[in-house]
Design a protein around this motif. Structure first.
Motif, PDB file in Angstrom:
ATOM      1  N   ASN A   1       0.866  -1.168   0.000  1.00 47.24           N
ATOM      2  CA  ASN A   1       0.000   0.000   0.000  1.00 47.24           C
ATOM      3  C   ASN A   1       0.908   1.225   0.000  1.00 47.24           C
ATOM      4  O   ASN A   1       1.423   1.630   1.035  1.00 47.24           O
ATOM      5  CB  ASN A   1      -0.900  -0.013   1.231  1.00 47.24           C
ATOM      6  N   LYS A   2       1.130   1.775  -1.169  1.00 48.74           N
ATOM      7  CA  LYS A   2       2.101   2.860  -1.340  1.00 48.74           C
ATOM      8  C   LYS A   2       1.697   4.135  -0.598  1.00 48.74           C
ATOM      9  O   LYS A   2       2.543   4.857  -0.084  1.00 48.74           O
ATOM     10  CB  LYS A   2       2.284   3.189  -2.825  1.00 48.74           C
ATOM     11  N   GLN A   3       0.400   4.398  -0.544  1.00 47.00           N
ATOM     12  CA  GLN A   3      -0.055   5.609   0.115  1.00 47.00           C
ATOM     13  C   GLN A   3       0.214   5.538   1.624  1.00 47.00           C
ATOM     14  O   GLN A   3       0.702   6.499   2.226  1.00 47.00           O
ATOM     15  CB  GLN A   3      -1.541   5.826  -0.143  1.00 47.00           C
ATOM     16  N   LEU A   4      -0.063   4.393   2.218  1.00 40.96           N
ATOM     17  CA  LEU A   4       0.204   4.224   3.636  1.00 40.96           C
ATOM     18  C   LEU A   4       1.699   4.220   3.915  1.00 40.96           C
ATOM     19  O   LEU A   4       2.152   4.784   4.916  1.00 40.96           O
ATOM     20  CB  LEU A   4      -0.439   2.923   4.127  1.00 40.96           C
ATOM     21  N   LYS A   5       2.468   3.646   3.013  1.00 39.90           N
ATOM     22  CA  LYS A   5       3.930   3.653   3.157  1.00 39.90           C
ATOM     23  C   LYS A   5       4.458   5.085   3.116  1.00 39.90           C
ATOM     24  O   LYS A   5       5.323   5.461   3.912  1.00 39.90           O
ATOM     25  CB  LYS A   5       4.562   2.823   2.042  1.00 39.90           C
ATOM     26  N   ARG A   6       3.926   5.892   2.226  1.00 39.46           N
ATOM     27  CA  ARG A   6       4.346   7.291   2.112  1.00 39.46           C
ATOM     28  C   ARG A   6       3.985   8.074   3.382  1.00 39.46           C
ATOM     29  O   ARG A   6       4.797   8.848   3.895  1.00 39.46           O
ATOM     30  CB  ARG A   6       3.688   7.918   0.884  1.00 39.46           C
ATOM     31  N   LEU A   7       2.794   7.840   3.916  1.00 37.13           N
ATOM     32  CA  LEU A   7       2.390   8.534   5.138  1.00 37.13           C
ATOM     33  C   LEU A   7       3.244   8.109   6.325  1.00 37.13           C
ATOM     34  O   LEU A   7       3.621   8.936   7.161  1.00 37.13           O
ATOM     35  CB  LEU A   7       0.907   8.280   5.423  1.00 37.13           C
ATOM     36  N   LEU A   8       3.564   6.820   6.389  1.00 35.45           N
ATOM     37  CA  LEU A   8       4.429   6.349   7.472  1.00 35.45           C
ATOM     38  C   LEU A   8       5.840   6.913   7.330  1.00 35.45           C
ATOM     39  O   LEU A   8       6.520   7.161   8.325  1.00 35.45           O
ATOM     40  CB  LEU A   8       4.454   4.822   7.515  1.00 35.45           C
ATOM     41  N   HIS A   9       6.271   7.119   6.099  1.00 38.56           N
ATOM     42  CA  HIS A   9       7.585   7.744   5.887  1.00 38.56           C
ATOM     43  C   HIS A   9       7.582   9.169   6.433  1.00 38.56           C
ATOM     44  O   HIS A   9       8.531   9.586   7.112  1.00 38.56           O
ATOM     45  CB  HIS A   9       7.947   7.739   4.401  1.00 38.56           C
ATOM     46  N   LEU A  10       6.535   9.914   6.137  1.00 40.47           N
ATOM     47  CA  LEU A  10       6.448  11.284   6.654  1.00 40.47           C
ATOM     48  C   LEU A  10       6.379  11.288   8.176  1.00 40.47           C
ATOM     49  O   LEU A  10       6.982  12.151   8.832  1.00 40.47           O
ATOM     50  CB  LEU A  10       5.232  11.994   6.060  1.00 40.47           C
ATOM     51  N   ALA A  11       5.668  10.313   8.751  1.00 44.83           N
ATOM     52  CA  ALA A  11       5.607  10.203  10.210  1.00 44.83           C
ATOM     53  C   ALA A  11       6.979   9.882  10.781  1.00 44.83           C
ATOM     54  O   ALA A  11       7.370  10.415  11.825  1.00 44.83           O
ATOM     55  CB  ALA A  11       4.596   9.128  10.613  1.00 44.83           C
ATOM     56  N   ALA A  12       7.741   9.022  10.095  1.00 51.74           N
ATOM     57  CA  ALA A  12       9.077   8.661  10.567  1.00 51.74           C
ATOM     58  C   ALA A  12      10.020   9.856  10.503  1.00 51.74           C
ATOM     59  O   ALA A  12      10.822  10.068  11.427  1.00 51.74           O
ATOM     60  CB  ALA A  12       9.636   7.504   9.741  1.00 51.74           C
ATOM     61  N   VAL A  13       9.944  10.637   9.453  1.00 51.06           N
ATOM     62  CA  VAL A  13      10.789  11.835   9.343  1.00 51.06           C
ATOM     63  C   VAL A  13      10.456  12.811  10.469  1.00 51.06           C
ATOM     64  O   VAL A  13      11.348  13.369  11.111  1.00 51.06           O
ATOM     65  CB  VAL A  13      10.619  12.499   7.956  1.00 51.06           C
ATOM     66  N   SER A  14       9.175  12.984  10.729  1.00 53.48           N
ATOM     67  CA  SER A  14       8.754  13.882  11.808  1.00 53.48           C
ATOM     68  C   SER A  14       9.194  13.347  13.167  1.00 53.48           C
ATOM     69  O   SER A  14       9.700  14.098  14.002  1.00 53.48           O
ATOM     70  CB  SER A  14       7.234  14.052  11.768  1.00 53.48           C
ATOM     71  N   ALA A  15       9.006  12.058  13.377  1.00 53.77           N
ATOM     72  CA  ALA A  15       9.390  11.453  14.659  1.00 53.77           C
ATOM     73  C   ALA A  15      10.902  11.506  14.856  1.00 53.77           C
ATOM     74  O   ALA A  15      11.377  11.717  15.980  1.00 53.77           O
ATOM     75  CB  ALA A  15       8.903  10.015  14.731  1.00 53.77           C
ATOM     76  N   ALA A  16      11.664  11.332  13.787  1.00 55.23           N
ATOM     77  CA  ALA A  16      13.121  11.374  13.895  1.00 55.23           C
ATOM     78  C   ALA A  16      13.620  12.762  14.281  1.00 55.23           C
ATOM     79  O   ALA A  16      14.720  12.891  14.806  1.00 55.23           O
ATOM     80  CB  ALA A  16      13.764  10.937  12.580  1.00 55.23           C
ATOM     81  N   SER A  17      12.824  13.776  14.034  1.00 53.91           N
ATOM     82  CA  SER A  17      13.260  15.119  14.413  1.00 53.91           C
ATOM     83  C   SER A  17      12.628  15.608  15.715  1.00 53.91           C
ATOM     84  O   SER A  17      13.180  16.493  16.364  1.00 53.91           O
ATOM     85  CB  SER A  17      12.958  16.114  13.287  1.00 53.91           C
ATOM     86  N   HIS A  18      11.483  15.028  16.145  1.00 56.30           N
ATOM     87  CA  HIS A  18      10.791  15.533  17.328  1.00 56.30           C
ATOM     88  C   HIS A  18      10.831  14.597  18.527  1.00 56.30           C
ATOM     89  O   HIS A  18      10.630  15.056  19.656  1.00 56.30           O
ATOM     90  CB  HIS A  18       9.334  15.865  16.994  1.00 56.30           C
ATOM     91  N   ASP A  19      11.030  13.314  18.326  1.00 58.70           N
ATOM     92  CA  ASP A  19      11.092  12.360  19.430  1.00 58.70           C
ATOM     93  C   ASP A  19      12.563  12.205  19.826  1.00 58.70           C
ATOM     94  O   ASP A  19      13.375  11.747  19.024  1.00 58.70           O
ATOM     95  CB  ASP A  19      10.514  11.015  18.994  1.00 58.70           C
TER      96      ASP A  19
END
Length: 183
Positions: free
Chosen positions: A115-133
């Protein structure tokens, strides 16, 4: 073509009508996005199970309204997938070894059937988490200093987000950063 590029190349005076149209379209789209987000929130708030799962899922750093909603929809409130690993396979973020017998060995790869759309959203979440968590940021920096690739590290963070989301929804308690209590 970006508006700033056009302004630098041609100038604002020559294309004032075009920029007025751009601004009107952008304003209308922002208004529609707000309406859709309000409708999503209303649907989630009217269903107690969805409301609880959404609140728990969005307690994770990097998981916002859209990512949380997609995750809840695709996992059918933790009833569609037995484990987080199966959900990770569905999203295309679970690495599989690439080998054939003893002679052909390649690097681990993710499935192209995902599911490419969910993969893309999880990628954006990972980028955000890598900078804020703080924990994930420290992990990201440590892996980079070890010479690991950026994308493999982000893929691991994607998997951590999915694993955490499944754990907190099954447990029924929001995510707690235990590092803040460490001495």
């Amino acid at each position: 073509m970006a508006v700033n590029e056009v302004q630098r190349g041609i100038g604002h005076e020559e294309l004032s009508d075009l920029f007025a149209t751009y601004d009107a379209i952008i304003t209308a789209l922002k208004s529609e996005i707000k309406k859709i987000e309000a409708a999503i929130k209303h649907i989630i708030n009217t269903n107690p199970d969805l409301k609880t799962s959404f609140k728990l899922t969005t307690s994770l750093k990097g998981v916002s309204l859209i990512v949380g909603t997609y995750m809840i929809v695709y996992i059918c409130n933790i009833t569609k997938f037995a484990t987080w690993r199966k959900f990770a396979c569905y999203c295309g973020i679970a690495p599989f070894s690439h080998q054939s017998g003893t002679s052909v060995k390649g690097p681990a790869q993710v499935s192209p059937i995902a599911n490419k759309q969910l993969k893309r959203l999880l990628h954006l979440a990972a980028v955000s988490a890598a900078s804020h968590d703080p924990e994930l940021r420290e992990y990201y920096i440590r892996r980079q200093s070890e010479g690991k690739s950026k994308m493999s590290t982000l893929n691991i963070i994607r998997n951590k987000i999915v694993a955490r989301a499944f754990a907190i929804v099954k447990r029924g308690t929001p995510y707690v950063n235990i590092r803040q209590y460490a001495a």
